[in-house]
Every structure is written in C-alpha cells, then in structure tokens.
Enzyme design. Structure first.
Site, PDB file in Angstrom:
ATOM      1  N   VAL A 143      -6.116   6.425  -8.495  1.00 23.72           N
ATOM      2  CA  VAL A 143      -7.434   7.210  -7.865  1.00 23.72           C
ATOM      3  C   VAL A 143      -8.040   6.099  -6.913  1.00 23.72           C
ATOM      4  O   VAL A 143      -8.294   4.842  -7.268  1.00 23.72           O
ATOM      5  CB  VAL A 143      -8.093   7.605  -8.670  1.00 23.72           C
ATOM      6  N   CYS A 144      -8.494   6.258  -5.708  1.00 32.94           N
ATOM      7  CA  CYS A 144      -9.371   5.328  -4.852  1.00 32.94           C
ATOM      8  C   CYS A 144      -8.424   4.406  -4.691  1.00 32.94           C
ATOM      9  O   CYS A 144      -7.206   4.566  -4.188  1.00 32.94           O
ATOM     10  CB  CYS A 144     -10.567   4.945  -5.571  1.00 32.94           C
TER      11      CYS A 144
END
Length: 378
Positions: A143-144
């Site tokens: 994520v990110c």
C-alpha cells in the site's frame, strides 16, 4: 487450512488482471486463518503513511461488527513487528505492535504500508528477510510506497505494480525491470496486490472485505466513512495530466497512460487496448468529451511536460526533447513554436527574466518592511 486460501481466490477473481494478459491467477492455499472471517497482518514501514494505514484498518473495523461497536467478529488484524517495537509514522504518531512475524502465516493477507522514500531503509533487515522468504503463492499487499518494499524484497519478480502518479517515475528508475502503472487505484497480479495509496486504500480494503465477509459489510464500512460506494481497482487515479478535465473514466486512464509514457510514446492502438477500447471508440470518446482527438491530447501533454522542464530544470533543449518523446531538438522547436509562438529557448529566457524581476520586487518590498519596522522600534 482451507479457509485462508478462499480469501485469496475469491478476492483475486474480482480484480483487474495484469497489463500483460488481463488474467489474474487465483491464489493457492496458504497457512490457515483464525476464527474470524478475514484476518490481516500489517507491516508498517519506518515513517509510514498514517492515512493509508488508518483508512485500511478502519474499513476492517467498521466491517467487523454491527454498527460502530468495533468488536472483531468478522475481521481481525494485528500490527506485526520483528522485535515488538512500535512503528513511527511520517507525522510522528506511533502505533504499538500487537503481534510478531513468527505468526504471519496465521493471517489471510500480509499488508505492507509504505512510508517516506528519502529517510533511509523503510524496513529493518529481519523484516526484509522475512518477506524474501515468503512463498510465491502467498497473498501480500503493498500500500502506498509499500510497493517499493515488495519490489526490494523480490516479491514483484514477473509481476506488475501499481503506484501513485507521484511516485511513478521514481519506481521506474529504481526497478526498471518491473512493469509499473499509475493509471488506476490498485492492481492484483496473481497473489501480489499493489495499491497507489490515499483514499484508494479504503476501496482496496473494502474489496478484501467483500471477497471474504460479503458486499453488505464492505458497503456499510465505506458509508460510515462517508464514501458512497467502493471503486473498482481500474478506476482512474483522481488526477488529470496538466489540468485536463474529462468525465469518462476510460479516457481519463488513457490520458494518464500518455503522461506516463513520454520519452517512448505508445501507439494509439496500444493505449486503446490498455483501457479496453478500440482506437475508433477511444477517438469518439475523446472528441465527444473534450473536442480533441487522442493524438491532440498526447501532443499537448508532451508539450506541457516540455514547458514544465523548461521552467523548472536546467536540461538542454535536446535533453528535454528526448525526455518528452520528440526525438530531437528541431522537432520540439517546431511543435513548441506552433503553440507558444516562440522557440523553447526564447520561452525559457523570457520566463526567467520575468521570475527574476518578480524576485527583485519581493526583495525590495521586504527590505522596506524591515526598515519601517526598525524605524518604529527606535
């Protein structure tokens, strides 16, 4: 043992396929789950992004119970750590560890939440070793900037990655062997899932919940978070190249793909295929929505990128021409002159003269303000 594998299989069957063949391979069985319907083990990077983590975990919390009671009935989660130390976010808030890496196989998904890229290694050697030791079929989410961690650990070999438009160039430079896109919110390529981050993290978490717990639980969680409905992974990232505004999502993705392929421009059939359209369909959508053809948009995006480099860099005209896909300086100059009425060199010179003049005016105003303040204090 079997229940955990169903999470990966049911979720992967609903995801967007890889850019290569648009096919996603279901996850193979993994080590078993706990009593809860969906279990997540979080790995938080140093200086991790708090918003990405909080949106993900709050979607799980709201889906796990009735109302807002926060009981871990249908979902459970832990913050995993090699040594039990708390994790510090980029804004300074720390999150305590609630589990150890040794228990990682008890979770349906491992979710790596990335952080700042310019503050040294994002994870310690023990955690990196743990990730490198994971089986190829193990469902793992980045994520990110967690996608950078997955790539560093070798977990994206033979896979594609989805990152934020903000990090697209850096990812491509650091991992040139990994195909990377930034035209959508998230992507599942086999058991590896990468998410651009931001608000799209909640959409990904909701998709995980829907795949295991059910769509009603996912919708309930998002609605409490004031998100009307879950967006699909292929929904475009909410940023239009250089301010272009369009209403059609496939056209929006096509423009993002153009922006991310400047130095080596893609053919229009290739771009159309990437968004699931024929060239004629893409042409009709573009003209109906904006009055311009896709080729017009591509040309404008490349020229605006050149303008940005002229303004913000010291690159030569030749270097800018190569970076923006013009091949040679003379091609850039011809195209630039048609739109801006002058050569790139002349435009840069005028811009810098104007900027220097504005700077001198600001400095003079500051000097006068300091002098006035000094007179008033005596």
């Amino acid at each position: 043992m079997r229940r955990a594998s169903l999470t990966g299989q049911r979720f992967m069957s609903t995801m967007v396929g890889t850019p290569k063949d648009n096919v996603v391979t279901p996850a193979a069985p993994i080590s078993g789950s706990k009593e809860s319907k969906l279990s997540i083990g979080f790995l938080l990077a140093r200086n991790f992004t708090l918003s990405a983590f909080s949106l993900f975990v709050d979607t799980l919390r709201l889906a796990a119970d009735e109302g807002d009671r926060s009981r871990r009935i249908r979902c459970t989660w832990d913050i995993l750590s090699a040594r039990g130390a708390p994790s510090r976010s980029s804004c300074g808030i720390e999150v305590a560890a609630t589990g150890f890496l040794e228990r990682a196989n008890a979770y349906d998904f491992i979710v790596v939440v990335g952080g700042l890229l310019d503050r040294g290694p994002m994870i310690d050697a023990e955690t990196l070793s743990f990730l490198r030791g994971q089986q190829p079929e193990r469902p793992i989410v980045g994520v990110c900037t967690g996608s950078f961690v997955l790539a560093q650990a070798g977990l994206l070999e033979g896979r594609s990655a989805c990152v934020s438009w903000f990090h697209h160039r850096q990812f491509r430079e650091e991992f040139p062997e990994i195909p990377v896109i930034a035209d959508r919110l998230f992507l599942a390529d086999g058991p590896r899932i990468t998410c651009a981050g931001g608000a799209g993290t909640a959409d990904l978490a909701a998709r995980l919940v829907a795949g295991k717990v059910g769509m009603s639980a996912a919708q309930k969680a998002l609605q409490i978070l004031q998100i009307e409905s879950p967006r699909a992974g292929q929904a475009p990232q909410p940023r239009m190249p250089f301010g272009v505004q369009v209403s059609n999502t496939r056209l929006a993705r096509a423009l993002l793909i153009m922006e991310q392929n400047l130095a080596d421009p893609l053919s229009m059939p290739t771009i159309a295929a990437k968004v699931g359209l024929s060239v004629r369909q893409l042409q009709r959508l573009s003209e109906a929505d904006t009055g311009l053809t896709p080729n017009d948009h591509y040309s404008q995006i490349r020229l605006r990128a050149a303008e940005s480099l002229l303004r913000e860099s010291n690159h030569t005209i030749f270097e800018i021409a190569l970076e923006c896909g013009f091949g040679q300086a003379s091609s850039l100059t011809r195209s630039f002159r048609k739109i801006y009425g002058c050569t790139p060199s002349a435009w840069r010179r005028r811009h810098r003269e104007k900027a220097n003049g504005a700077s001198r005016v600001r400095n003079l105003a500051q000097d006068r303000a300091h002098a006035f303040a000094s007179d008033c204090s005596t």
